[in-house]
Scaffold this motif. Structure first.
Motif, PDB file in Angstrom:
ATOM      1  N   GLY A 119      -9.380 -41.501  -8.067  1.00 47.90           N
ATOM      2  CA  GLY A 119      -9.939 -42.754  -8.545  1.00 47.90           C
ATOM      3  C   GLY A 119      -9.034 -43.517  -9.485  1.00 47.90           C
ATOM      4  O   GLY A 119      -9.353 -44.645  -9.861  1.00 47.90           O
ATOM      5  N   LEU A 120      -7.894 -42.924  -9.872  1.00 46.87           N
ATOM      6  CA  LEU A 120      -6.963 -43.630 -10.744  1.00 46.87           C
ATOM      7  C   LEU A 120      -6.481 -44.899 -10.061  1.00 46.87           C
ATOM      8  O   LEU A 120      -6.035 -44.874  -8.914  1.00 46.87           O
ATOM      9  CB  LEU A 120      -5.768 -42.739 -11.094  1.00 46.87           C
ATOM     10  N   VAL A 121      -6.553 -45.996 -10.775  1.00 45.91           N
ATOM     11  CA  VAL A 121      -6.240 -47.282 -10.167  1.00 45.91           C
ATOM     12  C   VAL A 121      -4.815 -47.323  -9.614  1.00 45.91           C
ATOM     13  O   VAL A 121      -4.553 -47.923  -8.568  1.00 45.91           O
ATOM     14  CB  VAL A 121      -6.466 -48.425 -11.188  1.00 45.91           C
ATOM     15  N   HIS A 122      -3.873 -46.664 -10.284  1.00 45.31           N
ATOM     16  CA  HIS A 122      -2.480 -46.707  -9.824  1.00 45.31           C
ATOM     17  C   HIS A 122      -2.313 -46.027  -8.468  1.00 45.31           C
ATOM     18  O   HIS A 122      -1.540 -46.491  -7.624  1.00 45.31           O
ATOM     19  CB  HIS A 122      -1.573 -46.055 -10.862  1.00 45.31           C
ATOM     20  N   ASN A 123      -3.034 -44.929  -8.250  1.00 48.02           N
ATOM     21  CA  ASN A 123      -2.946 -44.269  -6.946  1.00 48.02           C
ATOM     22  C   ASN A 123      -3.453 -45.188  -5.837  1.00 48.02           C
ATOM     23  O   ASN A 123      -2.889 -45.226  -4.739  1.00 48.02           O
ATOM     24  CB  ASN A 123      -3.761 -42.968  -6.959  1.00 48.02           C
ATOM     25  N   THR A 157     -11.898 -58.906  -3.635  1.00 50.43           N
ATOM     26  CA  THR A 157     -12.440 -58.213  -2.457  1.00 50.43           C
ATOM     27  C   THR A 157     -11.454 -57.208  -1.887  1.00 50.43           C
ATOM     28  O   THR A 157     -11.410 -56.988  -0.678  1.00 50.43           O
ATOM     29  CB  THR A 157     -12.806 -59.243  -1.371  1.00 50.43           C
ATOM     30  N   ASN A 158     -10.682 -56.585  -2.752  1.00 52.98           N
ATOM     31  CA  ASN A 158      -9.722 -55.567  -2.314  1.00 52.98           C
ATOM     32  C   ASN A 158     -10.476 -54.269  -2.038  1.00 52.98           C
ATOM     33  O   ASN A 158     -10.710 -53.449  -2.925  1.00 52.98           O
ATOM     34  CB  ASN A 158      -8.666 -55.348  -3.404  1.00 52.98           C
ATOM     35  N   ALA A 159     -10.854 -54.090  -0.770  1.00 57.25           N
ATOM     36  CA  ALA A 159     -11.764 -53.004  -0.396  1.00 57.25           C
ATOM     37  C   ALA A 159     -11.256 -51.620  -0.801  1.00 57.25           C
ATOM     38  O   ALA A 159     -12.006 -50.799  -1.332  1.00 57.25           O
ATOM     39  CB  ALA A 159     -12.029 -53.048   1.110  1.00 57.25           C
ATOM     40  N   GLY A 160      -9.981 -51.341  -0.540  1.00 60.85           N
ATOM     41  CA  GLY A 160      -9.443 -50.013  -0.822  1.00 60.85           C
ATOM     42  C   GLY A 160      -9.547 -49.646  -2.286  1.00 60.85           C
ATOM     43  O   GLY A 160      -9.919 -48.525  -2.644  1.00 60.85           O
ATOM     44  N   LEU A 161      -9.237 -50.602  -3.155  1.00 59.52           N
ATOM     45  CA  LEU A 161      -9.293 -50.338  -4.593  1.00 59.52           C
ATOM     46  C   LEU A 161     -10.734 -50.208  -5.078  1.00 59.52           C
ATOM     47  O   LEU A 161     -11.076 -49.285  -5.821  1.00 59.52           O
ATOM     48  CB  LEU A 161      -8.605 -51.469  -5.357  1.00 59.52           C
ATOM     49  N   ILE A 162     -11.576 -51.108  -4.648  1.00 57.62           N
ATOM     50  CA  ILE A 162     -12.956 -51.137  -5.140  1.00 57.62           C
ATOM     51  C   ILE A 162     -13.703 -49.860  -4.777  1.00 57.62           C
ATOM     52  O   ILE A 162     -14.358 -49.245  -5.620  1.00 57.62           O
ATOM     53  CB  ILE A 162     -13.699 -52.374  -4.591  1.00 57.62           C
ATOM     54  N   THR A 163     -13.592 -49.433  -3.523  1.00 58.31           N
ATOM     55  CA  THR A 163     -14.355 -48.258  -3.094  1.00 58.31           C
ATOM     56  C   THR A 163     -13.914 -46.991  -3.827  1.00 58.31           C
ATOM     57  O   THR A 163     -14.749 -46.178  -4.240  1.00 58.31           O
ATOM     58  CB  THR A 163     -14.215 -48.045  -1.576  1.00 58.31           C
ATOM     59  N   SER A 164     -12.625 -46.840  -4.002  1.00 57.32           N
ATOM     60  CA  SER A 164     -12.116 -45.621  -4.633  1.00 57.32           C
ATOM     61  C   SER A 164     -12.389 -45.589  -6.137  1.00 57.32           C
ATOM     62  O   SER A 164     -12.959 -44.629  -6.661  1.00 57.32           O
ATOM     63  CB  SER A 164     -10.604 -45.490  -4.392  1.00 57.32           C
ATOM     64  N   ALA A 179       6.721 -45.627 -11.608  1.00 58.73           N
ATOM     65  CA  ALA A 179       6.224 -46.635 -12.545  1.00 58.73           C
ATOM     66  C   ALA A 179       4.882 -46.213 -13.131  1.00 58.73           C
ATOM     67  O   ALA A 179       4.636 -46.369 -14.335  1.00 58.73           O
ATOM     68  CB  ALA A 179       6.086 -47.984 -11.842  1.00 58.73           C
ATOM     69  N   ALA A 180       4.003 -45.667 -12.283  1.00 61.31           N
ATOM     70  CA  ALA A 180       2.686 -45.224 -12.749  1.00 61.31           C
ATOM     71  C   ALA A 180       2.818 -44.082 -13.748  1.00 61.31           C
ATOM     72  O   ALA A 180       2.143 -44.052 -14.789  1.00 61.31           O
ATOM     73  CB  ALA A 180       1.832 -44.790 -11.566  1.00 61.31           C
ATOM     74  N   LEU A 181       3.698 -43.131 -13.441  1.00 66.60           N
ATOM     75  CA  LEU A 181       3.915 -42.001 -14.342  1.00 66.60           C
ATOM     76  C   LEU A 181       4.503 -42.486 -15.672  1.00 66.60           C
ATOM     77  O   LEU A 181       4.121 -42.021 -16.746  1.00 66.60           O
ATOM     78  CB  LEU A 181       4.854 -40.984 -13.691  1.00 66.60           C
ATOM     79  N   GLY A 182       5.424 -43.465 -15.587  1.00 65.27           N
ATOM     80  CA  GLY A 182       6.015 -44.017 -16.797  1.00 65.27           C
ATOM     81  C   GLY A 182       4.972 -44.670 -17.692  1.00 65.27           C
ATOM     82  O   GLY A 182       4.936 -44.436 -18.901  1.00 65.27           O
ATOM     83  N   ILE A 233     -11.127 -52.791 -12.196  1.00 65.77           N
ATOM     84  CA  ILE A 233     -10.830 -53.778 -11.157  1.00 65.77           C
ATOM     85  C   ILE A 233     -10.564 -55.134 -11.797  1.00 65.77           C
ATOM     86  O   ILE A 233      -9.767 -55.932 -11.307  1.00 65.77           O
ATOM     87  CB  ILE A 233     -11.984 -53.879 -10.139  1.00 65.77           C
ATOM     88  N   GLY A 234     -11.216 -55.390 -12.926  1.00 65.69           N
ATOM     89  CA  GLY A 234     -10.988 -56.652 -13.636  1.00 65.69           C
ATOM     90  C   GLY A 234      -9.529 -56.831 -14.018  1.00 65.69           C
ATOM     91  O   GLY A 234      -8.989 -57.947 -13.969  1.00 65.69           O
ATOM     92  N   ILE A 235      -8.872 -55.736 -14.406  1.00 62.89           N
ATOM     93  CA  ILE A 235      -7.448 -55.812 -14.743  1.00 62.89           C
ATOM     94  C   ILE A 235      -6.628 -56.112 -13.491  1.00 62.89           C
ATOM     95  O   ILE A 235      -5.677 -56.903 -13.528  1.00 62.89           O
ATOM     96  CB  ILE A 235      -6.983 -54.500 -15.400  1.00 62.89           C
ATOM     97  N   ILE A 236      -7.007 -55.494 -12.365  1.00 62.39           N
ATOM     98  CA  ILE A 236      -6.298 -55.748 -11.109  1.00 62.39           C
ATOM     99  C   ILE A 236      -6.401 -57.216 -10.717  1.00 62.39           C
ATOM    100  O   ILE A 236      -5.425 -57.847 -10.295  1.00 62.39           O
ATOM    101  CB  ILE A 236      -6.877 -54.867  -9.973  1.00 62.39           C
ATOM    102  N   ILE A 237      -7.589 -57.766 -10.842  1.00 62.14           N
ATOM    103  CA  ILE A 237      -7.794 -59.184 -10.521  1.00 62.14           C
ATOM    104  C   ILE A 237      -6.926 -60.055 -11.440  1.00 62.14           C
ATOM    105  O   ILE A 237      -6.249 -60.995 -10.980  1.00 62.14           O
ATOM    106  CB  ILE A 237      -9.276 -59.558 -10.678  1.00 62.14           C
ATOM    107  N   SER A 238      -6.923 -59.742 -12.717  1.00 61.55           N
ATOM    108  CA  SER A 238      -6.151 -60.519 -13.695  1.00 61.55           C
ATOM    109  C   SER A 238      -4.654 -60.443 -13.412  1.00 61.55           C
ATOM    110  O   SER A 238      -3.941 -61.454 -13.492  1.00 61.55           O
ATOM    111  CB  SER A 238      -6.433 -60.007 -15.109  1.00 61.55           C
ATOM    112  N   VAL A 239      -4.198 -59.237 -13.074  1.00 60.93           N
ATOM    113  CA  VAL A 239      -2.777 -59.065 -12.743  1.00 60.93           C
ATOM    114  C   VAL A 239      -2.419 -59.853 -11.493  1.00 60.93           C
ATOM    115  O   VAL A 239      -1.328 -60.434 -11.398  1.00 60.93           O
ATOM    116  CB  VAL A 239      -2.445 -57.563 -12.556  1.00 60.93           C
TER     117      VAL A 239
END
Length: 417
Positions: free
Chosen positions: A154-158, A53-60, A365-368, A285-291
């Motif tokens: 919309g990039l997940v890292h941003n 339920t991470n609102a910021g990530l899901i909406t973007s 880290a994201a750029l790497g 988002i599935g990867i975010i949840i898993s991480v």
């Protein structure tokens, strides 16, 4: 004892990810296992529920992928690629850097590296080959531009970095924009020089290569994929204050404008928007949840605390570790998402303790991770570009290795020094 067990589990996770096992399964299983070993089994499930339920990530993320699916349905993404391809034909000796920079721009609008490579590669690579450029060099020119997604809201890292830094996604993008753009310029220039040194910039005679698709380009359609990005840039920079809005707002407006411009079936466009959102939740988002579950396991065993203490006592390598750690893992595994998100979730919140800003450390880290994926021979985008050119993926990566590595060094200097 816990640290030793945790280290063994982490090594096993890295091994399984390198073997291309399902990353979500591996990360969740490892997180639950570590929490159980630490005697805190519910900590992993708490992290799972919290991440869902991470609102910021899901909406973007979901709204951006919904818009991307709309562009594919309307065909606007193809019009954009073909329009840029027409320009590339006239660039002469600037064809190689032009293809890299053009791919970079398209990747902002089509944030999937594999999707962008497929859309761009079938147009750009045959154009370059017909101009006498070696197939591997043509594929490398396209592949080296597939990290324009760093500038996509919309990039997940941003989204992850914005959450950690408690700021807007557009602020994060503005913060690393100079480093990202400087990186692609360096990569394009180095690849161009390399093509001249290797004598692969002219003289190649294709043997019945793939034909470039010929269709009438609608200029209005070609602008549609860029509409949300333009809205967000104009609003966030204050050029047009009335356009200051969130990422989901811009994506919905972009979808509506594209519907009006193309006059496609509104029912099908709506279905595609929501199907895209669902796909984003499952695969991104599935990867975010898993991480989140994996990091909970690391915390339960005390590995995160031990890592931070080690980095605090070795501050000289923090900047290099933050940049090249995700880079190497992404290069080996073909995906920068899992490693980068795990690093940012676990270590970046403590950036201040290392004398760094959260946004800068997270962006490095994201750029790497993104650049590491760009020169990975097993990344989907690499295989697609190599397949279109008819060459071995390793040949593409060898030509991009120097430029992408220098791009990372430039990015690290601009962000962390």
């Amino acid at each position: 004892m816990f640290l030793l067990v945790g280290a063994i589990v982490v090594i096993a996770v890295v091994y399984l990810l390198l073997k291309r096992h399902e990353s979500r399964m591996v990360l969740i299983a490892a997180g639950i296992l570590m929490c159980c070993i630490a005697g805190k089994p519910m900590a992993s499930l708490d992290a799972f529920a919290k991440s869902m339920t991470n609102a910021g990530l899901i909406t973007s993320v979901c709204s951006c992928m919904g818009f991307a699916w709309c562009m594919k349905y309307t065909g606007c993404d193809k019009h954009l690629v073909l329009a840029i391809g027409k320009v590339l034909k006239k660039m002469g000796f600037l064809l190689i850097p032009g293809a890299t920079l053009a791919t970079f721009v398209v990747n902002i609008a089509i944030p999937s590296a594999a999707g962008c490579s497929a859309a761009v590669g079938v147009i750009f690579i045959p154009i370059m080959m017909s101009a006498g450029i070696h197939p591997a060099m043509a594929a490398a020119a396209v592949k080296s531009g597939t990290y324009g997604s760093m500038l996509n809201p919309g990039l997940v890292h941003n989204a992850v970095i914005a959450k950690l830094a408690n700021t807007q996604i557009t602020t994060v993008i503005g913060n690393h924009m100079m480093a990202t753009v400087a990186g692609v310029v360096v990569a394009a220039v180095v690849l161009t020089v390399l093509s001249i040194v290797m004598k692969e910039n002219k003289g190649y005679v294709p043997e019945g290569g793939a034909a470039v698709e010929d269709m009438t380009i609608n200029p209005l359609y070609s602008l549609m994929p860029l509409v949300p990005v333009i809205i967000l840039l104009l609003g966030s920079t204050g050029v047009v204050p009335a356009l200051k809005m969130g990422v989901p707002h811009a994506m919905v407006i972009g979808a509506i404008i594209s519907l009006a411009a193309t006059r496609k079936n509104p029912v099908e466009l709506t279905k595609n928007f929501f199907n895209g959102m669902g796909d984003a939740y499952a695969n991104i988002i599935g990867i975010i949840i898993s991480v989140g579950v994996f990091v909970a396991g690391l915390n339960a065993l005390g590995l995160i605390k031990a890592l931070i203490n080690w980095m605090l006592n070795s501050t000289g390598i923090v900047k290099i570790a933050a940049t090249f750690g995700p880079f190497l893992l992404a290069l080996i595994s073909g995906s920068g998402d899992a490693a980068t998100v795990a690093f940012n979730e676990a270590v970046t919140p403590h950036a201040a303790e290392f004398g760094l800003q959260t946004m800068n450390m997270g962006s490095a880290a994201a750029l790497g991770g993104t650049l590491g994926r760009t020169i990975s021979p097993i990344a989907g985008a690499t295989i697609i570009c190599a397949g279109i050119a008819g060459v071995d993926p390793m040949e593409v990566c060898k030509r991009n290795a120097l430029g992408i590595t220098l791009a990372l060094v430039v990015g690290m200097i601009l962000l962390l020094f």
